[in-house]
Design a protein around this motif. Sequence first.
Motif, PDB file in Angstrom:
ATOM      1  N   TRP A   1       7.889  21.831  -6.574  1.00 32.45           N
ATOM      2  CA  TRP A   1       7.728  20.378  -6.609  1.00 32.45           C
ATOM      3  C   TRP A   1       8.821  19.720  -7.427  1.00 32.45           C
ATOM      4  O   TRP A   1       9.261  20.278  -8.448  1.00 32.45           O
ATOM      5  CB  TRP A   1       6.378  20.012  -7.212  1.00 32.45           C
ATOM      6  N   GLY A   2       9.223  18.538  -6.981  1.00 26.20           N
ATOM      7  CA  GLY A   2      10.071  17.699  -7.800  1.00 26.20           C
ATOM      8  C   GLY A   2       9.238  17.003  -8.860  1.00 26.20           C
ATOM      9  O   GLY A   2       8.006  17.100  -8.869  1.00 26.20           O
ATOM     10  N   GLN A   3       9.920  16.248  -9.717  1.00 27.27           N
ATOM     11  CA  GLN A   3       9.225  15.600 -10.835  1.00 27.27           C
ATOM     12  C   GLN A   3       8.579  14.294 -10.431  1.00 27.27           C
ATOM     13  O   GLN A   3       7.739  13.755 -11.162  1.00 27.27           O
ATOM     14  CB  GLN A   3      10.218  15.371 -11.992  1.00 27.27           C
ATOM     15  N   GLY A   4       8.946  13.767  -9.269  1.00 28.07           N
ATOM     16  CA  GLY A   4       8.371  12.521  -8.777  1.00 28.07           C
ATOM     17  C   GLY A   4       9.240  11.321  -9.097  1.00 28.07           C
ATOM     18  O   GLY A   4       9.938  11.281 -10.111  1.00 28.07           O
ATOM     19  N   THR A   5       9.177  10.346  -8.199  1.00 27.61           N
ATOM     20  CA  THR A   5       9.893   9.087  -8.400  1.00 27.61           C
ATOM     21  C   THR A   5       8.980   7.941  -7.995  1.00 27.61           C
ATOM     22  O   THR A   5       8.299   8.000  -6.967  1.00 27.61           O
ATOM     23  CB  THR A   5      11.214   9.078  -7.592  1.00 27.61           C
ATOM     24  N   GLN A   6       8.917   6.918  -8.830  1.00 27.31           N
ATOM     25  CA  GLN A   6       7.976   5.808  -8.608  1.00 27.31           C
ATOM     26  C   GLN A   6       8.518   4.834  -7.567  1.00 27.31           C
ATOM     27  O   GLN A   6       9.665   4.379  -7.677  1.00 27.31           O
ATOM     28  CB  GLN A   6       7.727   5.066  -9.919  1.00 27.31           C
ATOM     29  N   VAL A   7       7.688   4.508  -6.613  1.00 23.73           N
ATOM     30  CA  VAL A   7       7.992   3.462  -5.637  1.00 23.73           C
ATOM     31  C   VAL A   7       6.950   2.365  -5.803  1.00 23.73           C
ATOM     32  O   VAL A   7       5.744   2.625  -5.716  1.00 23.73           O
ATOM     33  CB  VAL A   7       7.962   4.011  -4.197  1.00 23.73           C
ATOM     34  N   THR A   8       7.406   1.162  -6.068  1.00 17.08           N
ATOM     35  CA  THR A   8       6.520   0.010  -6.228  1.00 17.08           C
ATOM     36  C   THR A   8       6.945  -1.074  -5.265  1.00 17.08           C
ATOM     37  O   THR A   8       8.107  -1.496  -5.270  1.00 17.08           O
ATOM     38  CB  THR A   8       6.558  -0.507  -7.666  1.00 17.08           C
ATOM     39  N   VAL A   9       6.013  -1.508  -4.432  1.00 16.97           N
ATOM     40  CA  VAL A   9       6.282  -2.548  -3.445  1.00 16.97           C
ATOM     41  C   VAL A   9       5.471  -3.779  -3.828  1.00 16.97           C
ATOM     42  O   VAL A   9       4.241  -3.732  -3.879  1.00 16.97           O
ATOM     43  CB  VAL A   9       5.916  -2.087  -2.028  1.00 16.97           C
ATOM     44  N   SER A  10       6.159  -4.852  -4.101  1.00 19.43           N
ATOM     45  CA  SER A  10       5.492  -6.083  -4.522  1.00 19.43           C
ATOM     46  C   SER A  10       5.136  -6.939  -3.308  1.00 19.43           C
ATOM     47  O   SER A  10       5.867  -6.972  -2.320  1.00 19.43           O
ATOM     48  CB  SER A  10       6.380  -6.867  -5.469  1.00 19.43           C
ATOM     49  N   SER A  11       4.025  -7.640  -3.415  1.00 20.45           N
ATOM     50  CA  SER A  11       3.569  -8.482  -2.290  1.00 20.45           C
ATOM     51  C   SER A  11       4.146  -9.887  -2.366  1.00 20.45           C
ATOM     52  O   SER A  11       4.742 -10.264  -3.355  1.00 20.45           O
ATOM     53  CB  SER A  11       2.051  -8.548  -2.278  1.00 20.45           C
TER      54      SER A  11
ATOM     55  N   GLU B   1       0.813  -1.223   0.000  1.00 18.90           N
ATOM     56  CA  GLU B   1       0.000   0.000   0.000  1.00 18.90           C
ATOM     57  C   GLU B   1       0.844   1.269   0.000  1.00 18.90           C
ATOM     58  O   GLU B   1       0.298   2.372  -0.115  1.00 18.90           O
ATOM     59  CB  GLU B   1      -0.966   0.013   1.189  1.00 18.90           C
ATOM     60  N   ASP B   2       2.154   1.150   0.117  1.00 20.94           N
ATOM     61  CA  ASP B   2       3.041   2.315  -0.024  1.00 20.94           C
ATOM     62  C   ASP B   2       3.350   2.625  -1.487  1.00 20.94           C
ATOM     63  O   ASP B   2       3.980   3.630  -1.791  1.00 20.94           O
ATOM     64  CB  ASP B   2       4.369   2.075   0.713  1.00 20.94           C
ATOM     65  N   THR B   3       2.902   1.763  -2.394  1.00 23.14           N
ATOM     66  CA  THR B   3       3.138   1.965  -3.812  1.00 23.14           C
ATOM     67  C   THR B   3       2.497   3.266  -4.284  1.00 23.14           C
ATOM     68  O   THR B   3       1.312   3.489  -4.077  1.00 23.14           O
ATOM     69  CB  THR B   3       2.597   0.784  -4.627  1.00 23.14           C
ATOM     70  N   ALA B   4       3.305   4.122  -4.908  1.00 24.80           N
ATOM     71  CA  ALA B   4       2.837   5.437  -5.361  1.00 24.80           C
ATOM     72  C   ALA B   4       3.992   6.164  -6.037  1.00 24.80           C
ATOM     73  O   ALA B   4       5.152   5.724  -5.958  1.00 24.80           O
ATOM     74  CB  ALA B   4       2.324   6.269  -4.194  1.00 24.80           C
ATOM     75  N   VAL B   5       3.661   7.281  -6.654  1.00 26.77           N
ATOM     76  CA  VAL B   5       4.687   8.231  -7.062  1.00 26.77           C
ATOM     77  C   VAL B   5       4.958   9.140  -5.866  1.00 26.77           C
ATOM     78  O   VAL B   5       4.024   9.700  -5.284  1.00 26.77           O
ATOM     79  CB  VAL B   5       4.239   9.073  -8.274  1.00 26.77           C
ATOM     80  N   TYR B   6       6.218   9.256  -5.497  1.00 26.18           N
ATOM     81  CA  TYR B   6       6.618  10.096  -4.382  1.00 26.18           C
ATOM     82  C   TYR B   6       7.250  11.387  -4.919  1.00 26.18           C
ATOM     83  O   TYR B   6       8.090  11.343  -5.824  1.00 26.18           O
ATOM     84  CB  TYR B   6       7.612   9.354  -3.487  1.00 26.18           C
ATOM     85  N   LEU B   7       6.819  12.500  -4.362  1.00 25.18           N
ATOM     86  CA  LEU B   7       7.288  13.796  -4.813  1.00 25.18           C
ATOM     87  C   LEU B   7       7.756  14.626  -3.616  1.00 25.18           C
ATOM     88  O   LEU B   7       7.088  14.636  -2.583  1.00 25.18           O
ATOM     89  CB  LEU B   7       6.182  14.573  -5.527  1.00 25.18           C
ATOM     90  N   CYS B   8       8.866  15.311  -3.778  1.00 27.11           N
ATOM     91  CA  CYS B   8       9.276  16.250  -2.735  1.00 27.11           C
ATOM     92  C   CYS B   8       8.722  17.629  -3.083  1.00 27.11           C
ATOM     93  O   CYS B   8       8.458  17.936  -4.256  1.00 27.11           O
ATOM     94  CB  CYS B   8      10.778  16.276  -2.551  1.00 27.11           C
ATOM     95  N   ALA B   9       8.550  18.438  -2.063  1.00 28.27           N
ATOM     96  CA  ALA B   9       7.986  19.769  -2.241  1.00 28.27           C
ATOM     97  C   ALA B   9       8.592  20.726  -1.226  1.00 28.27           C
ATOM     98  O   ALA B   9       9.042  20.301  -0.153  1.00 28.27           O
ATOM     99  CB  ALA B   9       6.474  19.731  -2.083  1.00 28.27           C
ATOM    100  N   ALA B  10       8.587  22.010  -1.574  1.00 32.03           N
ATOM    101  CA  ALA B  10       9.169  23.036  -0.704  1.00 32.03           C
ATOM    102  C   ALA B  10       8.188  24.180  -0.501  1.00 32.03           C
ATOM    103  O   ALA B  10       7.462  24.568  -1.425  1.00 32.03           O
ATOM    104  CB  ALA B  10      10.470  23.565  -1.300  1.00 32.03           C
ATOM    105  N   ASP B  11       8.184  24.691   0.717  1.00 33.72           N
ATOM    106  CA  ASP B  11       7.325  25.810   1.084  1.00 33.72           C
ATOM    107  C   ASP B  11       8.121  26.690   2.044  1.00 33.72           C
ATOM    108  O   ASP B  11       8.786  26.160   2.938  1.00 33.72           O
ATOM    109  CB  ASP B  11       6.057  25.297   1.759  1.00 33.72           C
ATOM    110  N   TYR B  12       8.043  27.992   1.891  1.00 32.68           N
ATOM    111  CA  TYR B  12       8.766  28.874   2.799  1.00 32.68           C
ATOM    112  C   TYR B  12       8.287  28.613   4.219  1.00 32.68           C
ATOM    113  O   TYR B  12       7.097  28.402   4.460  1.00 32.68           O
ATOM    114  CB  TYR B  12       8.521  30.332   2.424  1.00 32.68           C
ATOM    115  N   ASP B  13       9.225  28.614   5.159  1.00 29.96           N
ATOM    116  CA  ASP B  13       8.880  28.292   6.544  1.00 29.96           C
ATOM    117  C   ASP B  13       8.297  29.508   7.263  1.00 29.96           C
ATOM    118  O   ASP B  13       9.015  30.425   7.637  1.00 29.96           O
ATOM    119  CB  ASP B  13      10.123  27.785   7.295  1.00 29.96           C
TER     120      ASP B  13
END
Length: 125
Positions: free
Chosen positions: A115-125, A89-101
């Motif tokens: 935003w970053g462009q995203g990186t795919q995370v796939t976890v197989s069962s 269930e952690d399978t997704a596209v993961y993206l980093c993001a920045a916001d002024y503090d």
Amino acid sequence: QVQLVDSGGGLVPAGGSLRLSCAASGGTFSRYVLGWFRQAPGKEREAVAIISSRGGRTYYLDSVKGRFTISRDNAKNTVYLQMNSLKPEDTAVYLCAADYDFGVLRMSPRSYDYWGQGTQVTVSS
């Protein structure tokens, strides 16, 4: 203007680990809140982990607490997400993001300007 490049995704079996990285350029890194978000097909984008500009405050999605760790190295302009005990269930596209503090950790994706462009995370069962 901040540019973000995220990396480190891949295919892992359930129970495995991955470390995502997000390298920033073009801004004063130490003034920004950094967050990792994820988006699975058909689902809304959600905040997974967020860290304040100096690293003193963090937020984690309940389902990842105890498994994921966010950290940052302001000298290297990089934020990391260490993901252990991965689940399908952690399978997704993961993206980093920045916001002024502004002193508040915001969980809504709409609060983040960069935003970053995203990186795919796939976890197989």
